[in-house]
Design a protein around this motif. Structure first.
Motif, PDB file in Angstrom:
ATOM      1  N   UNK A 455       0.822  -1.203   0.000  1.00 36.32           N
ATOM      2  CA  UNK A 455       0.000   0.000   0.000  1.00 36.32           C
ATOM      3  C   UNK A 455       0.861   1.260   0.000  1.00 36.32           C
ATOM      4  N   UNK A 456       2.102   1.064   0.371  1.00 38.78           N
ATOM      5  CA  UNK A 456       2.954   2.247   0.447  1.00 38.78           C
ATOM      6  C   UNK A 456       3.417   2.723  -0.911  1.00 38.78           C
ATOM      7  N   UNK A 457       3.598   1.783  -1.763  1.00 39.29           N
ATOM      8  CA  UNK A 457       4.150   2.192  -3.056  1.00 39.29           C
ATOM      9  C   UNK A 457       3.212   1.883  -4.213  1.00 39.29           C
ATOM     10  N   UNK A 458       2.013   1.594  -3.865  1.00 36.47           N
ATOM     11  CA  UNK A 458       1.015   1.366  -4.899  1.00 36.47           C
ATOM     12  C   UNK A 458       1.319   0.179  -5.773  1.00 36.47           C
ATOM     13  N   UNK A 459       2.006  -0.771  -5.230  1.00 38.21           N
ATOM     14  CA  UNK A 459       2.211  -2.003  -5.965  1.00 38.21           C
ATOM     15  C   UNK A 459       3.483  -2.016  -6.781  1.00 38.21           C
ATOM     16  N   UNK A 657      -8.695 -13.365   5.179  1.00 37.47           N
ATOM     17  CA  UNK A 657      -7.295 -12.942   5.285  1.00 37.47           C
ATOM     18  C   UNK A 657      -6.912 -12.193   4.014  1.00 37.47           C
ATOM     19  N   UNK A 658      -6.435 -11.022   4.194  1.00 36.68           N
ATOM     20  CA  UNK A 658      -6.022 -10.219   3.048  1.00 36.68           C
ATOM     21  C   UNK A 658      -4.940 -10.946   2.252  1.00 36.68           C
ATOM     22  N   UNK A 659      -4.986 -10.777   0.944  1.00 36.58           N
ATOM     23  CA  UNK A 659      -4.034 -11.478   0.080  1.00 36.58           C
ATOM     24  C   UNK A 659      -2.582 -11.202   0.492  1.00 36.58           C
ATOM     25  N   UNK A 700       1.209 -11.064  19.126  1.00 33.40           N
ATOM     26  CA  UNK A 700       0.235 -10.175  18.488  1.00 33.40           C
ATOM     27  C   UNK A 700       0.877  -8.812  18.219  1.00 33.40           C
ATOM     28  N   UNK A 701       1.588  -8.334  19.233  1.00 36.76           N
ATOM     29  CA  UNK A 701       2.243  -7.037  19.078  1.00 36.76           C
ATOM     30  C   UNK A 701       3.321  -7.092  17.998  1.00 36.76           C
ATOM     31  N   UNK A 702       4.019  -8.215  18.014  1.00 33.02           N
ATOM     32  CA  UNK A 702       5.098  -8.349  17.027  1.00 33.02           C
ATOM     33  C   UNK A 702       4.540  -8.375  15.609  1.00 33.02           C
ATOM     34  N   UNK A 703       3.441  -9.076  15.438  1.00 28.67           N
ATOM     35  CA  UNK A 703       2.821  -9.109  14.109  1.00 28.67           C
ATOM     36  C   UNK A 703       2.424  -7.698  13.685  1.00 28.67           C
ATOM     37  N   UNK A 704       1.822  -6.995  14.592  1.00 28.28           N
ATOM     38  CA  UNK A 704       1.402  -5.653  14.215  1.00 28.28           C
ATOM     39  C   UNK A 704       2.599  -4.765  13.906  1.00 28.28           C
ATOM     40  N   UNK A 715      -1.145  -0.612   8.285  1.00 27.79           N
ATOM     41  CA  UNK A 715      -1.138  -1.898   8.981  1.00 27.79           C
ATOM     42  C   UNK A 715      -2.398  -2.082   9.812  1.00 27.79           C
ATOM     43  N   UNK A 716      -3.009  -0.983  10.166  1.00 29.39           N
ATOM     44  CA  UNK A 716      -4.205  -1.082  11.017  1.00 29.39           C
ATOM     45  C   UNK A 716      -5.326  -1.857  10.337  1.00 29.39           C
ATOM     46  N   UNK A 717      -5.339  -1.791   9.042  1.00 26.95           N
ATOM     47  CA  UNK A 717      -6.421  -2.502   8.347  1.00 26.95           C
ATOM     48  C   UNK A 717      -6.291  -4.011   8.562  1.00 26.95           C
ATOM     49  N   UNK A 718      -5.045  -4.454   8.681  1.00 27.49           N
ATOM     50  CA  UNK A 718      -4.864  -5.883   8.966  1.00 27.49           C
ATOM     51  C   UNK A 718      -5.286  -6.179  10.400  1.00 27.49           C
ATOM     52  N   UNK A 719      -4.952  -5.236  11.261  1.00 28.38           N
ATOM     53  CA  UNK A 719      -5.299  -5.429  12.664  1.00 28.38           C
ATOM     54  C   UNK A 719      -6.820  -5.539  12.827  1.00 28.38           C
ATOM     55  N   UNK A 720      -7.512  -4.837  11.956  1.00 29.43           N
ATOM     56  CA  UNK A 720      -8.967  -4.849  12.073  1.00 29.43           C
ATOM     57  C   UNK A 720      -9.574  -6.152  11.562  1.00 29.43           C
TER      58      UNK A 720
END
Length: 760
Positions: A455-459, A657-659, A700-704, A715-720
């Motif tokens: 998401x940072x570099x638009x792919x 799970x997001x791709x 959990x924290x490490x994953x985030x 990254x928050x979107x994954x957390x959600x």
DNA sequence: ACGATGATTATGACCAAC
DNA sequence: AGTTGGTCATAATCATCG
């Protein structure tokens, strides 16, 4: 050719198999499961305590003994007891010490003194051996074979061992990626010990395959490495050792000639070497094919280069810098007319890709070299780690980094033109002057995989922008190996890294915390923790060469029984993976069993998601060739009462799970650990429950933090999405127990999966 | 059948060369 | 300084002989 010695030293395959698979008649429900997992948690060495038929009851007693030893801290006793190993062990003295073991059937007595003495001297040595996995072996001083009289270089005083403050201490702290023993440096692309290096050199090119006397999944450590050549060799390859880098006959011939040549030159010191009339006489090798040009650079490393003057720095830490400055090139430690002048002798051929690699490679090596140097100078400081991470990240962006710290060979013309080409691209040589490169650059060692859309570099990524999409995947792998090694080495040597996540020794709660002052940059403890996770999971993808499970995999029409047997592979590997986790090893045995019992199916499911290939609607796995996938339609053969619902839930979980997550092995590994450490309700011990909670939070924290380092705020979107996905996972697990009911030939199915799925 | 002996093989450590 | 192959010592097994 099988090694008579190796076979003699091996624990009886039969007894191990019996123990590992357990006696089906002795196992009943959960107690059987405990035994099954116990068998897996214990390794083959543990089985070796007695050479008796292993009945369930006997084995429990053995296991209790082994676990007693496992619970003892190995270091102190090992050092104390193995110090006498400094003295040469004569056969007579060892016999005097072990008269009770004097039987040819005893595998211990057939082991070299280095193994015999500690094993017999104290059960703690067994624990030491078991602790000697790459992960658990925190430092140099812990190797059980380190002071055995054979490995003399390892027998430093306890004070000097593992002293991370001096460079020598750091050097000694390297651990072999194959067996976990003390490593000497990079060998054939991987940090290994002398023994694995020699083993690889001798066996990597052998035409005939070894045979594994066990079940094709032997754990390789410094003790067990001799038990199974096949698994050892496979491990060598799986960690990235390259057989292509073993010199071929031609290269050996040149090397030999070179030596003869040098000897001849030394014997004629008064002769003028510049006298052309002498050249042809003194050298058996033509100047045009001087072996000096290629000796340390097998073709695969540098792609082979054609005619023209070459530059051949011996290592990144020295000559890489001299390459920067043409004036410094005269400082080459090679004699004039060898490294800097003359062709390579036609080994291989170079492609544009290779050339391009070399240009980037030079820059990136410089960056890494500088970072490493800085890290060595101020070991463990955030600055040095940041620098290292930045360089590694830049290298990662470039992807074409040759992971070697070895030599680069290319013509000066080629070098100049390629430097220009590289400089004209967006990949600025950051690190050389503190410039961090392109504006979108986000420093991080653990950059997403190439196929991962950021998401940072638009792919897009730096490499794509450079139009180098054709660069081989191999380089990616090599890069990963190198970075893993480099970072691990630096981290291992850091005195500030005593608090390593999950080892229970001084872990500070504030080691991992979002919102670090370095923004999303992972700190040293986080990097180390991720390294631990990566290591623990390193065996999950190892190829499966033979065995019942492989046969099940290779069938075209897989039955539910086959599916269970296939799951057995992953289950066993998950147990092995868990054993490698410091966090897991903090728990009591019962706690370990409870977690594995509770989390196994969920971990399997998560794993299944990562292997799911939507285009073929099947699971693909790296453990067998690509064509032997498992179609999702296999659900149709399962228990009709619940199969459709389960299939539907699985597909829901896939889409939950997001791709990006699914494709990120490290993230998935972390999710699996979160799952593993989420079953504290099955645990009775209050202490275990506290630890499990803590590790659950930590992972959990490490994953985030890891995702944050990749995606920043995104990254928050994954957390959600994770809570819902995990909830779904629980439901899948809860409903899986009857999934295979009535569809499996019980007698043909592996016992371990049968413990998780009712078959009748 | 048993023990002694030498040959063979695999391994690991050290070393020189580059 | 790092990586390579060569070399040697060691240990275990196998084959042969008495």
């Amino acid at each position: 050719m099988t090694s008579p010695r190796a076979s003699a030293e091996k624990p009886s395959a039969e007894s191990v198999d019996n123990a590992a698979s357990g006696s089906s008649s002795a196992r009943v429900d959960s107690s059987g499961l405990v035994n099954e997992i116990r068998c897996l948690v214990a390794s083959k060495e543990e089985m070796e305590l007695d050479k008796v038929a292993v009945t369930s009851r006997q084995y429990k007693m053995q296991f209790a003994r082994v676990m007693e030893t496992l619970n003892e801290p190995p270091e102190e006793k090992v050092i104390k007891e193995e110090r006498p190993g400094l003295l040469p062990v004569s056969p007579s003295s060892s016999e005097d010490d072990e008269p009770q073991m004097n039987t040819p059937e005893d595998p211990v007595i057939h082991s070299p003194p280095s193994l015999r003495a500690p094993v017999l001297g104290s059960p703690t040595s067994i624990a030491a051996a078991l602790h000697n996995s790459p992960l658990n072996q925190g430092g140099y001083g812990q190797s059980p074979t380190g002071c055995d009289g054979e490995n003399r270089t390892s027998c430093e005083s306890p004070g000097s061992a593992g002293d991370a403050t001096d460079p020598e201490g750091r050097r000694r702290q390297k651990t072999c990626r194959v067996c976990g023993d003390h490593a000497t440096g990079y060998n054939f692309n991987v940090i290994t010990c002398e023994s694995c290096k020699a083993f690889f050199r001798r066996n990597a090119l052998r035409p005939k395959e070894f045979k594994c006397p066990y079940s094709e999944d032997c754990d390789i450590n410094s003790v067990s490495r001799r038990f199974c050549q096949k698994c050892r060799l496979r491990k060598c390859f799986s960690v990235g050792m390259k057989k292509e880098w073993i010199l071929n006959e031609e290269q050996l011939r040149r090397r030999k000639n070179s030596r003869l040549n040098n000897m001849a030159n030394q014997q004629r010191p008064l002769q003028n070497p510049h006298d052309p009339s002498m050249k042809n006489i003194s050298s058996p090798v033509s100047v045009l094919t001087s072996p000096q040009m290629s000796l340390h650079s097998p073709p695969s490393r540098h792609g082979g280069l054609s005619m023209g003057p070459i530059v051949s720095p011996p290592s990144v830490t020295t000559s890489a810098f001299s390459l920067l400055s043409p004036t410094d090139s005269s400082n080459s430690d090679s004699p004039p007319g060898q490294n800097r002048c003359g062709p390579l002798g036609g080994i291989g051929h170079h492609s544009s890709t290779d050339s391009y690699d070399s240009a980037l490679l030079l820059q990136q090596r410089l960056q890494l070299a500088q970072a490493r140097q800085a890290a060595v100078q101020s070991m463990g400081s955030p600055q040095s780690m940041l620098q290292l991470s930045q360089a590694a990240a830049a290298a990662n962006r470039g992807v074409t980094v040759d992971p070697l710290r070895g030599r680069v060979m290319m013509s000066i013309d080629e070098y100049q033109s390629l430097m220009q080409m590289a400089q004209s691209s967006n990949l600025s040589p950051m690190g050389l002057n503190g410039d961090q490169g392109s504006p979108d650059y986000k420093p991080n060692v653990f950059s997403p995989p190439m196929n991962m859309t950021s998401p940072l570099n638009g792919g897009s990524n730096g490499l794509a922008e450079l139009g180098a999409g054709h660069i081989k995947h191999e380089f990616d792998e090599r890069l990963k190996n190198y970075l893993d090694g480099a970072i691990n080495d630096e981290l291992n040597g850091s005195p500030d890294l005593a608090a390593v996540f999950g080892n229970g020794n001084g872990k500070k709660d504030d080691d991992i915390h979002p919102g670090d002052k370095l923004s999303f940059q992972l700190n040293t403890a986080e990097l180390r923790a991720l390294d631990n996770v990566r290591e623990a999971f390193s065996g999950m993808n190892e190829t499966l060469d033979s065995g019942k499970q492989r046969e099940s995999f290779m069938k075209n029409n897989k039955t539910p029984t086959d599916i269970m047997n296939i799951m057995d592979i992953t289950m066993r590997r998950l147990v092995k993976m868990s054993k490698k986790l410091p966090a897991f090893n903090e728990l009591s045995n019962e706690g370990k069993f409870a977690l594995l019992k509770g989390g196994m199916v969920e971990m399997l499911t998560v794993r299944g998601v990562t292997r799911y290939d939507a285009s073929s609607n099947s699971w693909k796995t790296p453990v067998v060739p690509d064509q032997y996938n498992v179609p999702v339609s296999m659900f149709d053969q399962l228990n009709m009462d619940c199969r459709d619902e389960q299939k539907h839930r699985f597909m829901q979980f896939v889409s939950a799970l997001h791709e990006d997550l699914r494709k990120n092995e490290l993230a998935i590994s972390l999710i699996m650990l979160i799952v593993l450490f989420s079953h504290r309700d099955n645990v009775n011990s209050p202490n275990d429950r506290i630890l499990i909670d803590k590790h659950h939070r930590d992972y959990s924290a490490l994953l985030f933090r890891y995702l944050e380092s990749l995606y920043g705020e995104d990254a928050r979107k994954f957390q959600e999405i994770l809570p819902r996905a995990l909830e779904l996972l629980h439901v899948i697990s809860d409903h899986s127990i009857t999934l295979f009911m009535g569809t499996v030939k019980t007698e043909e199915a592996e016992p371990l999966p049968r413990e998780f799925f009712k078959t009748d």
